[in-house]
Write a protein that holds these residues in place. Sequence first.
Motif, PDB file in Angstrom:
ATOM      1  N   ALA A  42       0.828  -1.206   0.000  1.00 55.97           N
ATOM      2  CA  ALA A  42       0.000   0.000   0.000  1.00 55.97           C
ATOM      3  C   ALA A  42       0.861   1.254   0.000  1.00 55.97           C
ATOM      4  O   ALA A  42       0.556   2.230  -0.685  1.00 55.97           O
ATOM      5  N   ALA A  43       1.964   1.232   0.756  1.00 56.67           N
ATOM      6  CA  ALA A  43       2.862   2.392   0.780  1.00 56.67           C
ATOM      7  C   ALA A  43       3.504   2.594  -0.584  1.00 56.67           C
ATOM      8  O   ALA A  43       3.666   3.717  -1.052  1.00 56.67           O
ATOM      9  N   THR A  44       3.871   1.496  -1.228  1.00 58.59           N
ATOM     10  CA  THR A  44       4.484   1.588  -2.552  1.00 58.59           C
ATOM     11  C   THR A  44       3.477   2.093  -3.568  1.00 58.59           C
ATOM     12  O   THR A  44       3.770   2.972  -4.365  1.00 58.59           O
ATOM     13  N   THR A  45       2.257   1.556  -3.537  1.00 59.36           N
ATOM     14  CA  THR A  45       1.256   1.991  -4.497  1.00 59.36           C
ATOM     15  C   THR A  45       0.723   3.374  -4.180  1.00 59.36           C
ATOM     16  O   THR A  45       0.279   4.074  -5.064  1.00 59.36           O
ATOM     17  N   ALA A  46       0.798   3.789  -2.929  1.00 56.74           N
ATOM     18  CA  ALA A  46       0.350   5.136  -2.573  1.00 56.74           C
ATOM     19  C   ALA A  46       1.206   6.172  -3.266  1.00 56.74           C
ATOM     20  O   ALA A  46       0.716   7.210  -3.706  1.00 56.74           O
ATOM     21  N   ALA A  47       2.474   5.907  -3.408  1.00 58.32           N
ATOM     22  CA  ALA A  47       3.352   6.835  -4.101  1.00 58.32           C
ATOM     23  C   ALA A  47       3.167   6.734  -5.604  1.00 58.32           C
ATOM     24  O   ALA A  47       3.313   7.706  -6.325  1.00 58.32           O
ATOM     25  N   ALA A  48       2.840   5.552  -6.079  1.00 57.69           N
ATOM     26  CA  ALA A  48       2.734   5.348  -7.518  1.00 57.69           C
ATOM     27  C   ALA A  48       1.376   5.789  -8.062  1.00 57.69           C
ATOM     28  O   ALA A  48       1.310   6.409  -9.115  1.00 57.69           O
ATOM     29  N   ALA A  49       0.305   5.457  -7.382  1.00 56.05           N
ATOM     30  CA  ALA A  49      -1.034   5.741  -7.889  1.00 56.05           C
ATOM     31  C   ALA A  49      -1.909   6.311  -6.777  1.00 56.05           C
ATOM     32  O   ALA A  49      -2.694   5.594  -6.171  1.00 56.05           O
ATOM     33  N   PRO A  50      -1.782   7.597  -6.481  1.00 59.73           N
ATOM     34  CA  PRO A  50      -2.591   8.191  -5.423  1.00 59.73           C
ATOM     35  C   PRO A  50      -4.060   8.256  -5.814  1.00 59.73           C
ATOM     36  O   PRO A  50      -4.396   8.339  -6.987  1.00 59.73           O
ATOM     37  N   LYS A  51      -4.916   8.230  -4.786  1.00 60.87           N
ATOM     38  CA  LYS A  51      -6.356   8.303  -5.034  1.00 60.87           C
ATOM     39  C   LYS A  51      -6.767   9.745  -5.250  1.00 60.87           C
ATOM     40  O   LYS A  51      -6.184  10.664  -4.689  1.00 60.87           O
ATOM     41  N   GLY A  52      -7.797   9.926  -6.029  1.00 56.79           N
ATOM     42  CA  GLY A  52      -8.328  11.272  -6.230  1.00 56.79           C
ATOM     43  C   GLY A  52      -7.441  12.116  -7.126  1.00 56.79           C
ATOM     44  O   GLY A  52      -7.010  11.707  -8.182  1.00 56.79           O
ATOM     45  N   LYS A  53      -7.169  13.325  -6.658  1.00 56.03           N
ATOM     46  CA  LYS A  53      -6.371  14.292  -7.415  1.00 56.03           C
ATOM     47  C   LYS A  53      -4.937  13.790  -7.621  1.00 56.03           C
ATOM     48  O   LYS A  53      -4.324  13.264  -6.708  1.00 56.03           O
ATOM     49  N   GLN A  54      -4.418  13.956  -8.817  1.00 60.36           N
ATOM     50  CA  GLN A  54      -3.055  13.523  -9.139  1.00 60.36           C
ATOM     51  C   GLN A  54      -2.050  14.362  -8.354  1.00 60.36           C
ATOM     52  O   GLN A  54      -2.107  15.577  -8.371  1.00 60.36           O
ATOM     53  N   GLN A  55      -1.135  13.691  -7.640  1.00 59.28           N
ATOM     54  CA  GLN A  55      -0.122  14.385  -6.862  1.00 59.28           C
ATOM     55  C   GLN A  55       1.104  14.647  -7.730  1.00 59.28           C
ATOM     56  O   GLN A  55       1.354  13.946  -8.697  1.00 59.28           O
ATOM     57  N   SER A  56       1.866  15.646  -7.344  1.00 65.26           N
ATOM     58  CA  SER A  56       3.076  15.967  -8.091  1.00 65.26           C
ATOM     59  C   SER A  56       4.130  14.900  -7.841  1.00 65.26           C
ATOM     60  O   SER A  56       4.065  14.132  -6.884  1.00 65.26           O
ATOM     61  N   ILE A  57       5.115  14.871  -8.721  1.00 68.24           N
ATOM     62  CA  ILE A  57       6.214  13.917  -8.580  1.00 68.24           C
ATOM     63  C   ILE A  57       6.949  14.161  -7.264  1.00 68.24           C
ATOM     64  O   ILE A  57       7.340  13.218  -6.579  1.00 68.24           O
TER      65      ILE A  57
END
Length: 125
Positions: A42-57
């Motif tokens: 979940a921590a790995t995917t949280a950085a890769a594919a955040p929910k909702g609004k796209q986060q910056s790199i």
Amino acid sequence: MRMILAVAAVLYSASAFAQADKPPMVGDKPLVQVQSKGAKAAATTAAAAPKGKQQSIAVRLQACLEIDDGTKDRLSCYDAVVPPAPKPKPAKAKGVADCRFLKEEDERLACFNGFAESIPKLPKT
């Protein structure tokens, strides 16, 4: 008699230790960090594919810093943000995107760590 007292002291302290609300701390981190495989994923995917609004790199790279340093999980997190594209003789990295060209995993991890740690802390929105 001493043996019985020693065993009783160990058992008593172990039971008191197990009933504590907070885990024992070393500095500001828990003495033992237990994390299930699902939480790591979940921590790995949280950085890769955040929910909702796209986060910056930058925000996603900083999220990778929360994973223990020097681990395959942190490198996988970075690679999910900036996919690797190794080159035989890459030039010195001038930006975080240049880290993906490094072939050796240790070098790539060190490169990402250097850039991710130098990013000013951004709000997680």
